[in-house]
Design an enzyme around this catalytic site. Sequence first.
Site, PDB file in Angstrom:
ATOM      1  N   LYS A 281       0.954  -1.305   0.126  1.00 12.22           N
ATOM      2  CA  LYS A 281       0.050   0.006   0.140  1.00 12.22           C
ATOM      3  C   LYS A 281       0.851   1.304  -0.040  1.00 12.22           C
ATOM      4  CE  LYS A 281      -3.992  -1.905   2.697  1.00 12.22           C
ATOM      5  NZ  LYS A 281      -4.782  -1.863   1.788  1.00 12.22           N
TER       6      LYS A 281
ATOM      7  N   ARG B 256      -9.853 -11.968   1.984  1.00 10.67           N
ATOM      8  CA  ARG B 256     -10.635 -13.007   1.265  1.00 10.67           C
ATOM      9  C   ARG B 256      -9.888 -14.466   1.507  1.00 10.67           C
ATOM     10  NH1 ARG B 256     -11.228  -9.706  -3.886  1.00 10.67           N
ATOM     11  NH2 ARG B 256     -11.213  -8.116  -2.568  1.00 10.67           N
TER      12      ARG B 256
HETATM   13  N1  BES Z   1      -8.021  -4.062   4.657  1.00 10.39           N
HETATM   14  C1  BES Z   1      -8.094  -3.713   3.379  1.00 10.39           C
HETATM   15  C2  BES Z   1      -9.443  -3.031   3.296  1.00 10.39           C
HETATM   16  C3  BES Z   1      -9.758  -1.608   4.118  1.00 10.39           C
HETATM   17  C4  BES Z   1      -9.526  -0.421   3.376  1.00 10.39           C
HETATM   18  C5  BES Z   1     -10.194  -1.791   5.237  1.00 10.39           C
HETATM   19  C6  BES Z   1      -9.960   0.612   4.030  1.00 10.39           C
HETATM   20  C7  BES Z   1     -10.362  -0.533   5.852  1.00 10.39           C
HETATM   21  C8  BES Z   1     -10.141   0.582   5.541  1.00 10.39           C
HETATM   22  C9  BES Z   1      -8.272  -4.874   2.316  1.00 10.39           C
HETATM   23  O1  BES Z   1      -7.424  -5.962   2.522  1.00 10.39           O
HETATM   24  C10 BES Z   1      -7.691  -4.363   0.812  1.00 10.39           C
HETATM   25  O2  BES Z   1      -6.568  -3.883   0.785  1.00 10.39           O
HETATM   26  N2  BES Z   1      -8.548  -4.286  -0.073  1.00 10.39           N
HETATM   27  C11 BES Z   1      -8.381  -4.024  -1.293  1.00 10.39           C
HETATM   28  C12 BES Z   1      -8.624  -4.808  -2.146  1.00 10.39           C
HETATM   29  C13 BES Z   1      -8.330  -4.801  -3.519  1.00 10.39           C
HETATM   30  C14 BES Z   1      -6.725  -4.784  -3.822  1.00 10.39           C
HETATM   31  C15 BES Z   1      -8.935  -5.564  -4.492  1.00 10.39           C
HETATM   32  C16 BES Z   1      -8.932  -2.780  -1.713  1.00 10.39           C
HETATM   33  O3  BES Z   1     -10.131  -2.210  -1.047  1.00 10.39           O
HETATM   34  O4  BES Z   1      -8.361  -1.858  -2.264  1.00 10.39           O
HETATM   35 MN    MN Z   2      -5.303  -5.502   1.856  1.00  6.85          MN
END
Ligand code: BES
Ligand code: MN
Length: 512
Positions: free
Chosen positions: A286, A360
Amino acid sequence: MTALTLSTSGAATLRADAIVVGVAKGAKGPVVAPGAEAVDKAFDGKLASVLELLGASGAEGEVTKLPAPSGFKSPVVLAVGLGAVPEKDDTYGAESLRRAAGAAARALTGSKKAGFALPVETVEDAEAIAEGALLGAYAFLAYQDIEKDGTSKKDQNGAKLPLGEITLLGAKPRDKALKAATERAVALAEEINRARDLINTPPNDLYPESFAAVATAAGKEHDIKVQVFDEKALLKGGFGGIIGVGQGATHGPRLVKLSYTHPKAQKTLAYIGKGITYDSGGISLKPAGHNETMKCDMSGAAAVLAAVVAAARIGLQVNVTGWLALAENMPSGNATRPGDVLRMYSGKTVEVLNTDAEGRLVLGDALARASEEHPDAIVDVATLTGAMVVALGNRTFAIMGNDESFRTAIHEIAEEVGEQSWPMPMPAELLKGMDSPTADIANIGERAGGGLAAGLFLQEFVGEDIAWAHLDIAGPAYNEGSPFGYTPKGGTGTSVRTLVRLAERTAAGDLG
Ligand code: BES
Ligand code: MN
Ligand code: ZN
């Protein structure tokens, strides 16, 4: 921990730091809410006009402090806004009482004791006030300058200890129904506050092993069987999703199974929590700006732990199995790469195209493992997608699932306990986007509808004929804004009340 007491003494005779009264927004200015009659009388029936002169309107969450009238044993009266005066024949709803009590408790941070004289028509009202006040009286001070004797925790910023004692006025301690309701409120609020503590604990101290230790200790205390599957057991058991997500980190992953059973239980619920103790994104790292609060990515697991313990403390006649899928998502020479294929617990293969779609993967394993035991229903709770934050904002969680009536039931239950939620569809065509040339499925699809695709991915791992719901709590799990009502900054403990009420409803035979 803040104490809760019941008292029949009048507002004038209670020896406390403040007496809390309610003020509502009327058509012609503020209106003093029922429960505050004694206080109003001591103001010669002019409390509403005094409050108006002080600028109060009765708006939700508004706090006005004024000196108590002479003869009162408490020095201050705190009027908290309840919002609009209810329509004729209506009462102040439980959630508005919960929020007002929470706002009052927050405004009394640093005080030792307060008497609450808010409107109470039913036992549920008293319970909501107790819940709101206990949830509002929360502070996470573990990492601030605490005096060793534990008495005066005052940090460098001047933050003070939460309100020490909450006394519900006009509440007979011998009233059995009231006693049971307030005991339930204490158990629930303490467990929600436990979830908040876990969420707020920094990820250098809260990692899968230490989280599992907290669950084990809580289980011992409340007679819940706890099994911890460590890395070796997970590898041997074929939990390819949990291992794949956790293998980049120095702190290895864990799967925790909590079994609360009641001898007279007719039904068994399985609750599954996403427990990514830190989500860096992994190799699909990230960017800065998106990782500062990712210690909150275990909020689902914290909620599940809290709900199972609360069910045990309340003694619900239902079996509840909690599954905490714990891993730290980190990049390293040993981390899963985009392009790797994992063999999940169910046997399905997953091509990991984005290591940041890790929730997931750990949940897929837990869903398949939980399904083996054929529970009557499964609910998973996860901070799963940013897409759902975009869709529903920061206060509302999404509900998806394979059974419309179960999804609707959860939506209604959430509403009843004062948690904002909304049902979401899982359009089948989005599954196509996760086709993989190499494996059975890829872990990401097209960007559009990303939160719904995540739900579809999870569904692939749910056993046939089991009612299943998925709560995406990414929005409301962690409050980055200002506190409001009974919700503090940081971890909120969202969904615990919904999970506990679902267990209560199931115990009562109200569902399927
Ligand atoms: N933990 C994150 C989702 C999240 C985002 C939680 C903001 C709390 C606040 C999750 O693991 C993630 O990174 N999801 C990605 C998925 C994408 C790569 C398909 C996302 O939502 O960007
Ligand atoms: Mn994630
Ligand atoms: Zn995540």
